[in-house]
Design an enzyme around this catalytic site. Sequence first.
Site, short mmCIF file in Angstrom:
data_model
loop_
_atom_site.label_atom_id
_atom_site.label_comp_id
_atom_site.label_asym_id
_atom_site.label_seq_id
_atom_site.Cartn_x
_atom_site.Cartn_y
_atom_site.Cartn_z
N ARG A 148 -9.41 8.08 -0.87
CA ARG A 148 -10.40 8.39 0.04
C ARG A 148 -11.38 9.38 -0.25
O ARG A 148 -10.99 10.59 -1.18
CB ARG A 148 -9.79 9.01 1.43
N HIS A 204 -5.57 3.72 -1.53
CA HIS A 204 -6.94 3.92 -1.30
C HIS A 204 -7.48 5.37 -1.55
O HIS A 204 -6.85 6.34 -1.37
CB HIS A 204 -6.97 3.87 0.37
N GLU A 226 -10.88 -9.50 2.91
CA GLU A 226 -9.43 -8.95 3.67
C GLU A 226 -9.83 -9.08 5.24
O GLU A 226 -10.73 -8.23 5.28
CB GLU A 226 -8.86 -8.04 3.12
N THR A 269 -8.27 3.28 8.61
CA THR A 269 -9.26 2.45 8.69
C THR A 269 -9.44 1.83 10.07
O THR A 269 -8.62 1.20 10.53
CB THR A 269 -9.09 1.54 7.37
N HIS A 297 0.92 6.26 1.88
CA HIS A 297 1.87 7.08 2.66
C HIS A 297 2.81 7.87 2.03
O HIS A 297 3.49 8.64 2.38
CB HIS A 297 2.28 6.40 4.00
N ASN A 330 0.59 -1.20 -0.13
CA ASN A 330 0.02 -0.07 0.00
C ASN A 330 0.95 1.23 0.02
O ASN A 330 1.64 1.40 0.97
CB ASN A 330 -1.02 -0.08 1.21
N ARG A 359 -7.29 12.54 1.25
CA ARG A 359 -6.18 13.05 2.31
C ARG A 359 -4.85 12.66 1.75
O ARG A 359 -3.70 13.34 1.92
CB ARG A 359 -6.50 12.40 3.47
N1 PXP Z 1 -5.75 -3.23 3.99
C1 PXP Z 1 -6.77 -2.12 4.07
C2 PXP Z 1 -7.99 -2.55 3.66
C3 PXP Z 1 -6.40 -0.65 4.68
O1 PXP Z 1 -7.53 -0.10 4.58
C4 PXP Z 1 -5.19 -0.67 4.95
C5 PXP Z 1 -4.78 0.70 5.36
O2 PXP Z 1 -4.96 1.69 4.26
C6 PXP Z 1 -4.15 -1.62 4.79
C7 PXP Z 1 -4.50 -2.86 4.39
C8 PXP Z 1 -2.82 -1.36 5.21
O3 PXP Z 1 -2.83 -0.80 6.73
P1 PXP Z 1 -1.20 -0.38 7.12
O4 PXP Z 1 -0.92 0.90 6.40
O5 PXP Z 1 -1.57 -0.29 8.51
O6 PXP Z 1 0.00 -1.57 6.73
#
Ligand code: PXP
Length: 241
Positions: free
Chosen positions: A45, A43, A151, A101, A10, A7, A49
């Site tokens: 949003r 994501h 998930e 989330t 960030h 992901n 953000r």
């Molecule tokens: N899976 C889902 C469905 C999420 O919403 C997120 C956060 O965006 C993640 C995985 C990844 O989470 P993290 O950033 O805490 O690894």
Amino acid sequence: MPKLGVNIDHVATLRQARGERYPDPVEAARICESAGADSIVCHLREDRRHIQDPDVAALRKTVATRLNLELSLAKSILDIACRIKPDEATIVPERRQELTTEGGLDVLKYFSKTCRAVEQLSTAGIDVSLFVDPQRNQILAARQSGVSIIELHTGKYATARSRSIRQRELSKLKEAARYAQSIGLTVAAGHGLTYTNTLPIARIPGMKELNIGHSIISQAVFTGLKKAVRDMRTLARGLAL
Ligand code: PXP
């Protein structure tokens, strides 16, 4: 062995913090893929953000593995997803004020809305996954909504304050994964997974994919993104570093 979805939200968080053009999540996705990421997750949003609409469009063009778009049940976002057509869409709950989330989608409460969203996304040729807490009633409702993937939310496991609570949460996740598979669902997991807590989740029988973001992007500050992804990929495969 579970796959690793990285992901990259960030990377965009860092860019948005200064209103700059860098760091570019598209470039991050390219590096993640070259380091062995099996898919790229982002994501979009409602509050925009971190990831922005042009990021998703650019990622759709450049991601060579699979693009997994996380999204809420909001109509405007569902419409964007159907236009952009990621390989997969993961429906998550969303609240304006949340830091991240906070829990799984309440499929029972929003059952009709979820069914309509699943139908809309599936008709557009997108594989749909629901992000749910490790609870039987939510998992069954997910199955009944028409998805073939869930998930499991690992947040409670990840933030457990004691060994015994962590063990209890891990047992719930194992039981949830077993139940989900028994009713024909493919099981992924994610949220809050780090370099120290991922292995037990990766070793849950039948686990297909782990989606991990914050810890990888954070680790990249010290080791570079390539090594951060490579190391997490090893852990996601169930192998110790
Ligand atoms: N899976 C889902 C469905 C999420 O919403 C997120 C956060 O965006 C993640 C995985 C990844 O989470 P993290 O950033 O805490 O690894």
